[in-house]
Motif scaffolding. Structure first.
Motif, PDB file in Angstrom:
ATOM      1  N   PHE A  66       0.820  -1.205   0.000  1.00 37.85           N
ATOM      2  CA  PHE A  66       0.000   0.000   0.000  1.00 37.85           C
ATOM      3  C   PHE A  66       0.860   1.264   0.000  1.00 37.85           C
ATOM      4  O   PHE A  66       0.379   2.335  -0.366  1.00 37.85           O
ATOM      5  CB  PHE A  66      -0.976  -0.017   1.173  1.00 37.85           C
ATOM      6  CG  PHE A  66      -2.024  -1.081   1.019  1.00 37.85           C
ATOM      7  CD1 PHE A  66      -3.087  -0.906   0.152  1.00 37.85           C
ATOM      8  CD2 PHE A  66      -1.921  -2.278   1.713  1.00 37.85           C
ATOM      9  CE1 PHE A  66      -4.042  -1.896  -0.021  1.00 37.85           C
ATOM     10  CE2 PHE A  66      -2.865  -3.269   1.550  1.00 37.85           C
ATOM     11  CZ  PHE A  66      -3.933  -3.093   0.682  1.00 37.85           C
ATOM     12  N   ALA A  67       2.123   1.124   0.368  1.00 36.53           N
ATOM     13  CA  ALA A  67       3.052   2.259   0.270  1.00 36.53           C
ATOM     14  C   ALA A  67       3.192   2.695  -1.184  1.00 36.53           C
ATOM     15  O   ALA A  67       3.396   3.881  -1.463  1.00 36.53           O
ATOM     16  CB  ALA A  67       4.417   1.880   0.844  1.00 36.53           C
ATOM     17  N   LEU A  68       3.079   1.764  -2.113  1.00 38.52           N
ATOM     18  CA  LEU A  68       3.182   2.092  -3.529  1.00 38.52           C
ATOM     19  C   LEU A  68       2.030   2.995  -3.976  1.00 38.52           C
ATOM     20  O   LEU A  68       2.233   3.923  -4.758  1.00 38.52           O
ATOM     21  CB  LEU A  68       3.214   0.812  -4.366  1.00 38.52           C
ATOM     22  CG  LEU A  68       4.392  -0.124  -4.098  1.00 38.52           C
ATOM     23  CD1 LEU A  68       4.174  -1.467  -4.778  1.00 38.52           C
ATOM     24  CD2 LEU A  68       5.688   0.519  -4.545  1.00 38.52           C
ATOM     25  N   LEU A  69       0.838   2.733  -3.459  1.00 37.85           N
ATOM     26  CA  LEU A  69      -0.309   3.589  -3.798  1.00 37.85           C
ATOM     27  C   LEU A  69      -0.150   4.975  -3.172  1.00 37.85           C
ATOM     28  O   LEU A  69      -0.475   5.983  -3.806  1.00 37.85           O
ATOM     29  CB  LEU A  69      -1.612   2.942  -3.335  1.00 37.85           C
ATOM     30  CG  LEU A  69      -2.000   1.646  -4.034  1.00 37.85           C
ATOM     31  CD1 LEU A  69      -3.305   1.104  -3.461  1.00 37.85           C
ATOM     32  CD2 LEU A  69      -2.097   1.837  -5.538  1.00 37.85           C
ATOM     33  N   ALA A  70       0.353   5.021  -1.935  1.00 39.69           N
ATOM     34  CA  ALA A  70       0.590   6.318  -1.291  1.00 39.69           C
ATOM     35  C   ALA A  70       1.660   7.099  -2.049  1.00 39.69           C
ATOM     36  O   ALA A  70       1.556   8.319  -2.199  1.00 39.69           O
ATOM     37  CB  ALA A  70       0.992   6.119   0.167  1.00 39.69           C
ATOM     38  N   VAL A 106       1.903   1.955  -9.277  1.00 36.74           N
ATOM     39  CA  VAL A 106       0.568   1.357  -9.372  1.00 36.74           C
ATOM     40  C   VAL A 106       0.666  -0.013 -10.032  1.00 36.74           C
ATOM     41  O   VAL A 106       0.043  -0.982  -9.574  1.00 36.74           O
ATOM     42  CB  VAL A 106      -0.412   2.282 -10.132  1.00 36.74           C
ATOM     43  CG1 VAL A 106      -1.724   1.578 -10.429  1.00 36.74           C
ATOM     44  CG2 VAL A 106      -0.654   3.564  -9.354  1.00 36.74           C
ATOM     45  N   ALA A 107       1.464  -0.120 -11.080  1.00 43.95           N
ATOM     46  CA  ALA A 107       1.659  -1.412 -11.746  1.00 43.95           C
ATOM     47  C   ALA A 107       2.308  -2.418 -10.793  1.00 43.95           C
ATOM     48  O   ALA A 107       1.919  -3.594 -10.773  1.00 43.95           O
ATOM     49  CB  ALA A 107       2.521  -1.232 -13.001  1.00 43.95           C
ATOM     50  N   ALA A 108       3.266  -1.968  -9.989  1.00 45.46           N
ATOM     51  CA  ALA A 108       3.904  -2.858  -9.015  1.00 45.46           C
ATOM     52  C   ALA A 108       2.901  -3.296  -7.953  1.00 45.46           C
ATOM     53  O   ALA A 108       2.917  -4.450  -7.516  1.00 45.46           O
ATOM     54  CB  ALA A 108       5.104  -2.171  -8.373  1.00 45.46           C
ATOM     55  N   TYR A 109       2.023  -2.393  -7.545  1.00 46.58           N
ATOM     56  CA  TYR A 109       0.989  -2.744  -6.568  1.00 46.58           C
ATOM     57  C   TYR A 109       0.075  -3.837  -7.125  1.00 46.58           C
ATOM     58  O   TYR A 109      -0.295  -4.772  -6.416  1.00 46.58           O
ATOM     59  CB  TYR A 109       0.165  -1.510  -6.192  1.00 46.58           C
ATOM     60  CG  TYR A 109      -1.030  -1.836  -5.346  1.00 46.58           C
ATOM     61  CD1 TYR A 109      -0.890  -2.058  -3.990  1.00 46.58           C
ATOM     62  CD2 TYR A 109      -2.302  -1.954  -5.916  1.00 46.58           C
ATOM     63  CE1 TYR A 109      -1.990  -2.386  -3.208  1.00 46.58           C
ATOM     64  CE2 TYR A 109      -3.397  -2.276  -5.150  1.00 46.58           C
ATOM     65  CZ  TYR A 109      -3.247  -2.498  -3.793  1.00 46.58           C
ATOM     66  OH  TYR A 109      -4.330  -2.829  -3.030  1.00 46.58           O
TER      67      TYR A 109
END
Length: 138
Positions: A66-70, A106-109
């Protein structure tokens, strides 16, 4: 993450010379920007020993992602602030670089494969280095 925090700190310290005053809505955007960066850093690693029982890899795959989305939210807000507060051009090179830097996390998430994580990280690191260089040069 640390490099982004340092870059953000540098930008905030330069803010008074670029824009001596701003309205409440702009202030709220800056506060939200700060919160997104903090949230991304806070979610990256577990804050309690119990959370890393299965290892850091398991924590990241379960909650740390979720750090990736943040991070993407932080970068999106940064682009909005660049346009709304500073009149930046959306057709410039920085805008395309920012778009890539927003989409890669986002792609990594969304990805589930470690191979995809590694490939996207391999793509993101040079993008972040170029972004840092561009922001220092301007």
């Amino acid at each position: 993450m640390f490099a982004m925090q340092m870059e953000f700190w540098w930008a905030i310290n330069q803010l008074p010379s670029l824009k001596p005053s701003f309205g409440f809505q702009e202030f709220l955007l800056l506060v939200l920007l700060t919160l997104m960066l903090f949230l991304a850093a806070a979610l990256l690693l577990p804050s309690r020993a119990e959370d890393e029982g299965g290892g850091l890899r398991a924590y990241f795959e379960q909650d740390g992602r979720f750090a990736l989305l943040a991070l993407s939210a932080f970068l999106t807000l940064g682009a909005i602030i660049n346009v709304s507060m500073f009149g930046a051009d959306l057709n410039s090179g920085w805008a395309w670089l920012d778009l890539l830097m927003i989409l890669v996390p986002v792609a990594a998430y969304l990805a589930r494969s470690r191979r995809v994580y590694a490939s996207l990280t391999g793509l993101y690191v040079p993008l972040a280095a170029v972004d840092t260089w561009v922001s220092i040069a301007t």
